[in-house]
Design a protein around this motif. Structure first.
Motif, PDB file in Angstrom:
ATOM      1  N   ASP A 120      37.523  43.300  32.670  1.00 11.75           N
ATOM      2  CA  ASP A 120      38.907  42.015  32.801  1.00 11.75           C
ATOM      3  C   ASP A 120      39.137  42.232  31.665  1.00 11.75           C
ATOM      4  OD1 ASP A 120      37.893  42.808  35.486  1.00 11.75           O
ATOM      5  OD2 ASP A 120      36.685  40.794  35.668  1.00 11.75           O
ATOM      6  N   GLY A 138      45.560  50.843  34.500  1.00  9.30           N
ATOM      7  CA  GLY A 138      45.510  49.842  35.380  1.00  9.30           C
ATOM      8  C   GLY A 138      47.449  50.025  35.881  1.00  9.30           C
ATOM      9  N   ARG A 142      46.823  50.639  39.622  1.00  9.09           N
ATOM     10  CA  ARG A 142      47.434  49.975  40.168  1.00  9.09           C
ATOM     11  C   ARG A 142      49.463  49.179  39.721  1.00  9.09           C
ATOM     12  NH1 ARG A 142      43.801  45.215  38.418  1.00  9.09           N
ATOM     13  NH2 ARG A 142      44.054  46.805  36.549  1.00  9.09           N
ATOM     14  N   MET A 189      35.805  44.803  42.484  1.00  9.47           N
ATOM     15  CA  MET A 189      36.898  44.691  41.962  1.00  9.47           C
ATOM     16  C   MET A 189      37.187  45.164  43.134  1.00  9.47           C
ATOM     17  SD  MET A 189      37.842  47.428  38.487  1.00  9.47           S
ATOM     18  CE  MET A 189      39.517  47.394  38.536  1.00  9.47           C
ATOM     19  N   SER A 192      37.055  41.922  45.185  1.00  6.60           N
ATOM     20  CA  SER A 192      38.674  40.897  45.163  1.00  6.60           C
ATOM     21  C   SER A 192      40.141  41.443  45.938  1.00  6.60           C
ATOM     22  CB  SER A 192      38.447  40.710  43.616  1.00  6.60           C
ATOM     23  OG  SER A 192      38.662  42.135  43.066  1.00  6.60           O
ATOM     24  N   SER A 194      40.668  45.092  44.921  1.00  4.22           N
ATOM     25  CA  SER A 194      41.648  46.598  43.978  1.00  4.22           C
ATOM     26  C   SER A 194      42.138  47.652  44.855  1.00  4.22           C
ATOM     27  CB  SER A 194      40.011  46.819  43.697  1.00  4.22           C
ATOM     28  OG  SER A 194      39.476  47.538  44.122  1.00  4.22           O
ATOM     29  N   ALA A 197      45.493  46.895  46.304  1.00  4.94           N
ATOM     30  CA  ALA A 197      45.866  46.854  45.184  1.00  4.94           C
ATOM     31  C   ALA A 197      46.503  48.149  45.164  1.00  4.94           C
ATOM     32  CB  ALA A 197      45.264  45.981  43.831  1.00  4.94           C
ATOM     33  N   ILE A 198      45.925  48.977  45.300  1.00  6.93           N
ATOM     34  CA  ILE A 198      45.940  50.489  44.875  1.00  6.93           C
ATOM     35  C   ILE A 198      46.742  51.243  46.243  1.00  6.93           C
ATOM     36  CG2 ILE A 198      44.704  52.497  45.069  1.00  6.93           C
ATOM     37  CD1 ILE A 198      41.573  51.504  44.478  1.00  6.93           C
TER      38      ILE A 198
END
Length: 205
Positions: A120, A138, A142, A189, A192, A194, A197-198
């Motif tokens: 992180d 990243g 994402r 991840m 939270s 992820s 986000a992907i």
């Protein structure tokens, strides 16, 4: 036979190391990983080079390239030791480099770049290669920092190394790792958000 040295990246003015270690790393990931993960690895290197341009960072192209090629090898069943995949991958990559005759300090540098690519926050004084791969993965997973990548490089890189349903395939790997390894970074991840986000990354697949 050695694989081509990423001609699409060279055409964009990106440095691509032509060393035996770099070729072996590319051949290894090509041999053991599915195509969507291989292409992600090359794109991660390309975005890292782009971010280095944006951030005015000097880097060791061989260490960055080898680390990018092997940063997700811990997701490959043969290299999954049961630990956090970034650490399993770091161990495998360091061993690969040592077995290839690389200096121990450079093999350890590759290990550290891979081990930290999921962090992180990176510790103060982190090497340029550690910063770049952490950020470039990243970008590809994402879309984080995609605005710092030259717009004219995105389409040629994705065309040369297509995503091949990367969002779906990579999310499945993440979910599997999180379920099996609840104390690892990937589990935090996933918990939270992820996976969303992907799915929402600014790429078609």
């Amino acid at each position: 036979m050695m694989l081509p040295s990423e001609p699409a990246l060279r055409a964009l003015g990106m440095p691509v190391p032509d060393s035996a270690l770099a070729h072996r790393a590319r051949e290894l990931i090509d041999d053991v990983a599915p195509a969507f993960l291989v292409n992600h690895s090359v794109r991660a290197y390309a975005w890292a080079v782009e971010l280095a341009r944006h951030d005015d960072l000097e880097f060791d192209a061989e260490i960055l390239y080898v680390s990018a090629m092997l940063h997700d090898i811990g997701l490959v069943p043969a290299y999954d030791l049961g630990g956090c995949f970034e650490l399993d991958g770091a161990i495998a990559a360091e061993r690969f480099a040592v077995d290839a005759g690389e200096q121990l300090s450079r093999a350890r540098a590759i290990h550290d770049v891979i081990a930290l690519h999921m962090a992180d926050a990176l510790p103060p004084g982190s090497a340029a290669e550690e910063l770049l791969l952490n950020d470039s993965t990243g970008v590809d997973v994402r879309g984080r920092r995609i605005e710092d990548v030259r717009a004219e490089s995105i389409q040629p890189v994705v065309a040369a190394y297509p995503r091949l349903e990367f969002k779906r395939e990579f999310a499945a790997l993440f979910a599997d790792q999180a379920a099996r390894k609840p104390i690892c970074t990937v589990a935090r991840m996933v918990a939270s958000g992820s996976l969303a986000a992907i799915a929402n990354a600014p790429f078609d697949s």
